[in-house]
Design a protein around this motif. Structure first.
Motif, short mmCIF file in Angstrom:
data_model
loop_
_atom_site.label_atom_id
_atom_site.label_comp_id
_atom_site.label_asym_id
_atom_site.label_seq_id
_atom_site.Cartn_x
_atom_site.Cartn_y
_atom_site.Cartn_z
N LEU A 9 -28.20 28.16 -1.24
CA LEU A 9 -29.24 27.83 -0.28
C LEU A 9 -30.54 27.59 -1.04
N HIS A 10 -31.29 26.57 -0.63
CA HIS A 10 -32.61 26.33 -1.21
C HIS A 10 -33.66 26.51 -0.13
N ILE A 11 -34.59 27.41 -0.37
CA ILE A 11 -35.74 27.61 0.51
C ILE A 11 -36.96 27.53 -0.40
N GLY A 12 -37.56 26.36 -0.52
CA GLY A 12 -38.63 26.14 -1.49
C GLY A 12 -40.01 26.56 -1.00
N PHE A 13 -40.79 27.05 -1.95
CA PHE A 13 -42.17 27.46 -1.68
C PHE A 13 -43.07 26.97 -2.81
N PRO A 41 -49.51 40.03 -11.50
CA PRO A 41 -50.24 41.14 -10.85
C PRO A 41 -50.66 40.83 -9.41
N LEU A 42 -50.99 39.57 -9.12
CA LEU A 42 -51.37 39.23 -7.74
C LEU A 42 -50.17 39.27 -6.80
N ALA A 43 -48.98 38.98 -7.30
CA ALA A 43 -47.77 39.12 -6.48
C ALA A 43 -47.59 40.58 -6.10
N ARG A 101 -50.91 33.35 1.22
CA ARG A 101 -50.30 32.26 2.00
C ARG A 101 -48.83 32.11 1.65
N VAL A 102 -48.52 32.08 0.36
CA VAL A 102 -47.12 31.92 -0.07
C VAL A 102 -46.30 33.14 0.35
N ARG A 103 -46.87 34.33 0.18
CA ARG A 103 -46.17 35.55 0.63
C ARG A 103 -45.82 35.46 2.11
N LEU A 136 -56.17 34.71 -4.69
CA LEU A 136 -55.64 35.75 -3.82
C LEU A 136 -55.22 35.16 -2.47
N THR A 137 -56.02 34.26 -1.93
CA THR A 137 -55.70 33.60 -0.67
C THR A 137 -54.40 32.80 -0.81
#
Length: 138
Positions: free
Chosen positions: A97-101, A43-45, A120-122, A115-116
């Motif tokens: 391709l790898h783009i890690g988070f 839900p936060l995503a 940040r990740v978004r 939420l913060t």
């Protein structure tokens, strides 16, 4: 152009990346999936994406298995688990391709801290996919 974005659960990062890439490149066919899909998108995503005008509320986790026999211009992993457990594709994959988070779902804290972290990740995903979109355009 067909792009598949993979994560472990297809719950947070891959769903946000899917929405962002589709927003940045509306003419591209974008899908996302998980190697072990969750039961729902976090839900936060959904919330943090709506804050930037991208609606992923109708997205749902899917298994990578349904995409293994298809042809892809790119298969992008966004987490280490998906990168390490990426299955063998029977279809053609032109580029991996790898783009890690970081996984915002693994973070613990108060509701505001969570939420913060999701924001940040978004924002990191958005920044990296802007760079990727420029490569696609060239």
């Amino acid at each position: 152009m067909r792009i598949l974005i993979l994560c472990t659960g297809n719950r947070c990062r891959s769903q946000m990346a899917h929405g962002i890439l589709k927003y940045l490149c509306p003419s591209i066919e974008v899908h996302s999936a998980g190697v072990r899909p969750a039961t729902e998108v976090h839900p936060l995503a959904i919330q943090v994406m709506s804050e930037i005008g991208i609606d992923i509320s109708q997205h749902y986790p899917k298994s990578v298995d349904q995409y293994l026999n298809q042809t892809w211009n790119y298969v992008i992993t966004v987490c280490g688990g998906a990168r390490e457990n990426c299955p063998v594709f029977n279809g053609t994959v032109a580029n991996r391709l790898h783009i890690g988070f970081d996984d915002p779902d693994a973070f613990t804290g108060s509701p505001e801290e969570l939420l913060t972290e999701f924001r940040r990740v978004r924002d990191e995903i958005y920044k990296e996919l802007q760079k990727f979109a420029k490569i696609l355009e060239s």
